[in-house]
Design an enzyme around this catalytic site. Structure first.
Site, PDB file in Angstrom:
ATOM      1  N   CYS A 150      59.039  32.782 -53.789  1.00  0.00           N
ATOM      2  CA  CYS A 150      57.909  31.847 -53.692  1.00  0.00           C
ATOM      3  C   CYS A 150      56.588  32.529 -53.353  1.00  0.00           C
ATOM      4  CB  CYS A 150      58.219  30.773 -52.662  1.00  0.00           C
ATOM      5  SG  CYS A 150      59.672  29.831 -53.110  1.00  0.00           S
ATOM      6  N   HIS A 202      51.867  27.047 -50.759  1.00  0.00           N
ATOM      7  CA  HIS A 202      53.080  26.899 -51.559  1.00  0.00           C
ATOM      8  C   HIS A 202      53.654  25.506 -51.300  1.00  0.00           C
ATOM      9  CE1 HIS A 202      56.933  27.488 -53.319  1.00  0.00           C
ATOM     10  NE2 HIS A 202      57.571  27.570 -52.178  1.00  0.00           N
ATOM     11  N   ASN A 247      59.064  21.772 -55.929  1.00  0.00           N
ATOM     12  CA  ASN A 247      58.889  23.196 -55.643  1.00  0.00           C
ATOM     13  C   ASN A 247      59.209  23.995 -56.911  1.00  0.00           C
ATOM     14  OD1 ASN A 247      59.003  25.828 -54.776  1.00  0.00           O
ATOM     15  ND2 ASN A 247      60.371  25.424 -53.035  1.00  0.00           N
TER      16      ASN A 247
END
Ligand code: UT7
Length: 333
Positions: free
Chosen positions: A118, A258, A288
């Protein structure tokens, strides 16, 4: 001490690509024991996009990069490097960068894949800016793409509901003095490895019929461990970066974290003493998308005119590895 580059380098265009299929929380409740209320209240996610079978990272990554090139008004042959960040490459090799190079026709570029889960986009952006500042190359296309629907176990409700597919791209090159990347702080810590990983399919545990039967080619996550670490590192690291540059939350035009969980994002925004309207949120629509969350959020924020030339923007991420980072920039166009 801040990590200022020797020359001003920044983003000069963005692009994105999502697959058309929308999967709502209600859709998921038909295939696993879950419900819209749990997913929304625990994560902030309302829906995600998932690809159809046969669609790989390059199929979203190439159109995202092409959109960024078009928005910049340049041809693919003007790129020196294609830098792809992903944990879901088309194949382990050749790299997805090679596939995207062919698709967009970047006939003068070299390129490679970078894996930092990520945090991939942040690490790629810093790498790209440093290469351009050093002077050996002029223009880099970064693609952040993940096709998470291909590596989640649809029988593991605690993980399957969290992820979506998508791609974001940016063009990185020299910008005006005072704009572009201002400072960054990135870290990795391998002691967090066992909390979020794919157990099989690499050299340590090659794919066999047994590893497939044991579902070891899927994401395995200890959610609450990752959650605790993500809250601490994203909030502390972002705050530290602002403090050492003498900035306060009210000077920040946009915070782009994020998009893993709205509760993690809110905790970071609170630590920055930020008005909630200054945080970019799209987790409700896309979930996500791992390395794609930040470049797609930047693309959408710019389209929505949420930042303009000269504005202070902060990025922050946390992911498998563990990896984490924060980046400060002044929007360059
Ligand atoms: O991008 C990479 C980094 N990843 C992250 O940042 C993810 C970090 N972790 C998280 O976001 C959260 O830990 C989760 C969203 C994964 C889980 O939230 P939580 O508040 O930590 O829930 P939990 O895992 O403690 O589970 C609470 C309950 C459990 O039931 P019991 O044991 O209390 O009866 C779970 O079985 O919720 C249950 N549960 C669900 N219920 C309905 C877990 N998943 C689901 C689900 N639907 N999808």
């Amino acid at each position: 001490m801040n990590r200022r580059l020797s020359a001003p380098v920044g983003i000069t265009a963005t692009g994105q690509c999502f697959p058309p299929r929308v999967v709502t929380n209600d859709d998921l409740s038909k295939i696993m024991e879950t419900n819209d209320e749990w997913i929304r209240s625990r994560t902030g996610i309302g829906q995600r996009r998932w690809v159809e079978p046969g669609v790989g990272a390059s199929h979203l990554g190439a159109p995202a990069l092409q959109m960024a090139l078009d928005n910049r008004g340049i041809k693919a042959s003007e790129l020196d490097i294609i830098l792809v960040t992903t944990v879901t490459p088309d194949t382990l090799f050749p790299s997805t960068a090679c596939r995207i190079q062919q698709m967009v026709g970047a006939d003068k570029a070299f390129g490679f894949d970078l894996n930092a889960a990520c945090s991939g986009f942040l690490f790629a952006f810093t790498t790209a800016c440093s290469l351009v500042a050093a002077g050996g190359v002029k223009r880099i296309g970064i693609v952040g793409v993940d096709i998470m629907s291909t590596i989640i176990n649809k029988e593991d409700r605690a993980t399957a509901v969290l992820f979506g597919d998508g791609a974001g791209a940016v063009i990185v090159e020299r910008v005006e003095e005072g704009l572009g990347l201002l400072d960054f702080e990135h870290r990795i810590d391998g002691s967090g490895g066992a909390f979020l990983y794919m157990p099989a399919g690499g050299s340590l545990k090659p794919a066999t019929a047994e590893t497939v039967a044991a579902k070891e080619h899927y994401v395995h996550q200890a959610g609450s461990e990752v959650f605790k670490n993500a809250v601490r590192e994203m909030a502390d690291n972002s705050r530290m970066l602002m403090d050492r540059n003498g900035f306060t939350g009210d000077q920040l035009k946009l915070f782009v974290p994020h998009q893993a969980n709205i509760r993690i994002m809110d905790a970071a925004a609170k630590r920055l003493e930020l008005d909630p309207s200054r945080m970019m949120v799209n987790i409700d629509k896309y979930a996500n998308t791992t390395t794609a969350t930040i470049p797609t959020a930047l693309h959408q924020a710019f389209e929505q005119k949420r930042m303009a030339k000269g504005d202070l923007v902060a990025l922050a991420a946390f992911g498998a590895g563990f990896t984490w980072g924060a980046t400060l920039l002044r929007w360059a166009y």
